[in-house]
Design a protein around this motif. Structure first.
Motif, PDB file in Angstrom:
ATOM      1  N   LEU A  47      24.773  60.240  33.081  1.00 54.96           N
ATOM      2  CA  LEU A  47      25.546  59.664  34.179  1.00 54.96           C
ATOM      3  C   LEU A  47      25.375  60.511  35.427  1.00 54.96           C
ATOM      4  N   PRO A  48      25.453  59.948  36.598  1.00 56.65           N
ATOM      5  CA  PRO A  48      25.821  58.566  36.908  1.00 56.65           C
ATOM      6  C   PRO A  48      24.649  57.586  36.718  1.00 56.65           C
ATOM      7  N   ILE A  49      25.017  56.329  36.484  1.00 57.22           N
ATOM      8  CA  ILE A  49      24.055  55.239  36.380  1.00 57.22           C
ATOM      9  C   ILE A  49      24.465  54.181  37.397  1.00 57.22           C
ATOM     10  N   ALA A  50      23.555  53.828  38.289  1.00 60.83           N
ATOM     11  CA  ALA A  50      23.814  52.788  39.297  1.00 60.83           C
ATOM     12  C   ALA A  50      22.814  51.658  39.095  1.00 60.83           C
ATOM     13  N   ILE A  51      23.314  50.422  39.178  1.00 62.66           N
ATOM     14  CA  ILE A  51      22.474  49.244  38.974  1.00 62.66           C
ATOM     15  C   ILE A  51      22.769  48.230  40.068  1.00 62.66           C
ATOM     16  N   LYS A  52      21.714  47.720  40.683  1.00 60.08           N
ATOM     17  CA  LYS A  52      21.808  46.577  41.588  1.00 60.08           C
ATOM     18  C   LYS A  52      21.100  45.430  40.875  1.00 60.08           C
ATOM     19  N   GLY A  53      21.876  44.652  40.122  1.00 64.37           N
ATOM     20  CA  GLY A  53      21.335  43.652  39.211  1.00 64.37           C
ATOM     21  C   GLY A  53      20.345  42.678  39.804  1.00 64.37           C
ATOM     22  N   CYS A  54      20.617  42.131  40.966  1.00 58.83           N
ATOM     23  CA  CYS A  54      19.718  41.136  41.556  1.00 58.83           C
ATOM     24  C   CYS A  54      18.543  41.790  42.273  1.00 58.83           C
ATOM     25  N   GLY A  55      18.622  43.073  42.504  1.00 63.23           N
ATOM     26  CA  GLY A  55      17.575  43.737  43.257  1.00 63.23           C
ATOM     27  C   GLY A  55      16.608  44.539  42.403  1.00 63.23           C
ATOM     28  N   MET A  56      16.664  44.365  41.091  1.00 64.39           N
ATOM     29  CA  MET A  56      15.805  45.156  40.213  1.00 64.39           C
ATOM     30  C   MET A  56      14.716  44.291  39.587  1.00 64.39           C
ATOM     31  N   ASN A  57      13.609  44.921  39.259  1.00 63.46           N
ATOM     32  CA  ASN A  57      12.526  44.264  38.546  1.00 63.46           C
ATOM     33  C   ASN A  57      12.666  44.628  37.069  1.00 63.46           C
ATOM     34  N   PHE A  58      12.871  43.643  36.220  1.00 61.36           N
ATOM     35  CA  PHE A  58      13.098  43.879  34.800  1.00 61.36           C
ATOM     36  C   PHE A  58      11.890  43.525  33.944  1.00 61.36           C
ATOM     37  N   ASP A  59      10.710  43.391  34.549  1.00 61.36           N
ATOM     38  CA  ASP A  59       9.509  42.989  33.811  1.00 61.36           C
ATOM     39  C   ASP A  59       9.158  43.928  32.662  1.00 61.36           C
ATOM     40  N   ASN A  60       9.428  45.215  32.790  1.00 59.44           N
ATOM     41  CA  ASN A  60       9.030  46.186  31.765  1.00 59.44           C
ATOM     42  C   ASN A  60      10.135  46.534  30.779  1.00 59.44           C
ATOM     43  N   THR A 111      23.203  46.736  28.210  1.00 55.59           N
ATOM     44  CA  THR A 111      22.200  45.684  28.119  1.00 55.59           C
ATOM     45  C   THR A 111      22.321  44.835  29.374  1.00 55.59           C
ATOM     46  N   MET A 112      21.283  44.113  29.689  1.00 52.01           N
ATOM     47  CA  MET A 112      21.291  43.224  30.847  1.00 52.01           C
ATOM     48  C   MET A 112      21.214  41.801  30.315  1.00 52.01           C
ATOM     49  N   THR A 113      22.233  40.986  30.632  1.00 50.28           N
ATOM     50  CA  THR A 113      22.311  39.615  30.147  1.00 50.28           C
ATOM     51  C   THR A 113      21.852  38.663  31.231  1.00 50.28           C
ATOM     52  N   ALA A 114      21.080  37.670  30.839  1.00 51.96           N
ATOM     53  CA  ALA A 114      20.512  36.716  31.789  1.00 51.96           C
ATOM     54  C   ALA A 114      21.596  35.827  32.388  1.00 51.96           C
ATOM     55  N   GLY A 115      21.447  35.558  33.669  1.00 52.69           N
ATOM     56  CA  GLY A 115      22.287  34.652  34.430  1.00 52.69           C
ATOM     57  C   GLY A 115      21.493  34.306  35.678  1.00 52.69           C
ATOM     58  N   ASP A 116      22.173  34.027  36.792  1.00 52.67           N
ATOM     59  CA  ASP A 116      21.444  33.867  38.060  1.00 52.67           C
ATOM     60  C   ASP A 116      20.629  35.121  38.333  1.00 52.67           C
ATOM     61  N   CYS A 117      21.218  36.265  38.025  1.00 50.08           N
ATOM     62  CA  CYS A 117      20.560  37.569  38.031  1.00 50.08           C
ATOM     63  C   CYS A 117      20.914  38.199  36.687  1.00 50.08           C
ATOM     64  N   TYR A 118      20.210  39.242  36.302  1.00 45.75           N
ATOM     65  CA  TYR A 118      20.630  39.967  35.107  1.00 45.75           C
ATOM     66  C   TYR A 118      21.875  40.773  35.451  1.00 45.75           C
ATOM     67  N   VAL A 119      22.890  40.705  34.578  1.00 42.12           N
ATOM     68  CA  VAL A 119      24.131  41.441  34.803  1.00 42.12           C
ATOM     69  C   VAL A 119      24.326  42.469  33.684  1.00 42.12           C
ATOM     70  N   PRO A 120      24.835  43.658  34.025  1.00 40.77           N
ATOM     71  CA  PRO A 120      25.012  44.699  33.021  1.00 40.77           C
ATOM     72  C   PRO A 120      26.198  44.427  32.099  1.00 40.77           C
ATOM     73  N   VAL A 121      25.989  44.705  30.825  1.00 37.03           N
ATOM     74  CA  VAL A 121      27.036  44.599  29.812  1.00 37.03           C
ATOM     75  C   VAL A 121      27.139  45.960  29.126  1.00 37.03           C
ATOM     76  N   LEU A 122      28.327  46.531  29.160  1.00 36.01           N
ATOM     77  CA  LEU A 122      28.596  47.813  28.531  1.00 36.01           C
ATOM     78  C   LEU A 122      29.229  47.546  27.171  1.00 36.01           C
ATOM     79  N   THR A 123      28.638  48.123  26.115  1.00 39.36           N
ATOM     80  CA  THR A 123      29.155  47.934  24.754  1.00 39.36           C
ATOM     81  C   THR A 123      29.313  49.293  24.107  1.00 39.36           C
ATOM     82  N   THR A 124      30.439  49.486  23.409  1.00 41.86           N
ATOM     83  CA  THR A 124      30.675  50.728  22.691  1.00 41.86           C
ATOM     84  C   THR A 124      30.743  50.425  21.191  1.00 41.86           C
ATOM     85  N   TYR A 125      30.278  51.394  20.386  1.00 39.00           N
ATOM     86  CA  TYR A 125      30.211  51.239  18.935  1.00 39.00           C
ATOM     87  C   TYR A 125      30.713  52.493  18.239  1.00 39.00           C
TER      88      TYR A 125
END
Length: 155
Positions: free
Chosen positions: A3-16, A50-64
């Motif tokens: 940390l820190p982790i910053a994400i701009k979901g619509c502005g990122m390239n997720f091809d890789n 994880t990044m879930t598909a929508g209009d843009c990929y949106v971040p999902v935080l999951t704890t286990y």
């Protein structure tokens, strides 16, 4: 990931990024999700983004739990972005070193005439945001969305 982790979901390239197999990982994530990363946590649990598909990929935080049992899961997005004439937005999310979470949509809107021209004096600027935190027990607390008007820009 540290940390820190910053994400701009619509502005990122997720091809890789790695796509999850919907059948093999259905217990853990949606079929149309991408692996983003594993977070070093503040407790005795695991956390992933994880990044879930929508209009843009949106971040999902999951704890286990360390056994793999899901503790909590939250979409770390306000969900206010859209598209169309007269509408512009920018999504942003950060998880800070103290495990606090901030996510926002900065939005600009205006009305337009029948020719698609902006009607003077109708432009509005505002931000929708949510604050939260990851707790030591693996739970994720998130506030309700807040809408805050922003000063008019001269740009």
């Amino acid at each position: 990931m540290t940390l820190p982790i910053a994400i701009k979901g619509c502005g990122m390239n997720f091809d890789n990024f790695k796509h999850f197999d919907g059948k093999q990982f259905s217990k853990y994530t949606d079929e149309y999700s991408l692996a983003y990363g594993h977070i070093v946590t503040n407790g005795n649990y695991l956390a992933t983004i994880t990044m879930t598909a929508g209009d843009c990929y949106v971040p999902v935080l999951t704890t286990y739990k360390l056994t793999g049992e899901k503790i909590d899961q939250k979409t770390i997005s306000v969900g206010g972005c859209g598209s169309g004439p007269g509408f512009n937005c920018e999504e942003f999310m950060i998880i800070r070193k103290d495990f606090s979470i901030y996510t926002s949509d900065s939005i600009s809107t205006f009305e337009y005439d029948s020719l698609g021209n902006e009607i003077e004096g109708t432009r509005k600027y505002y931000v929708n945001y949510i604050k939260g935190k990851m707790l030591k027990n693996g739970k994720i607390e998130m506030s309700n969305p807040v809408n805050k008007p922003l000063p008019q820009s001269k740009n």
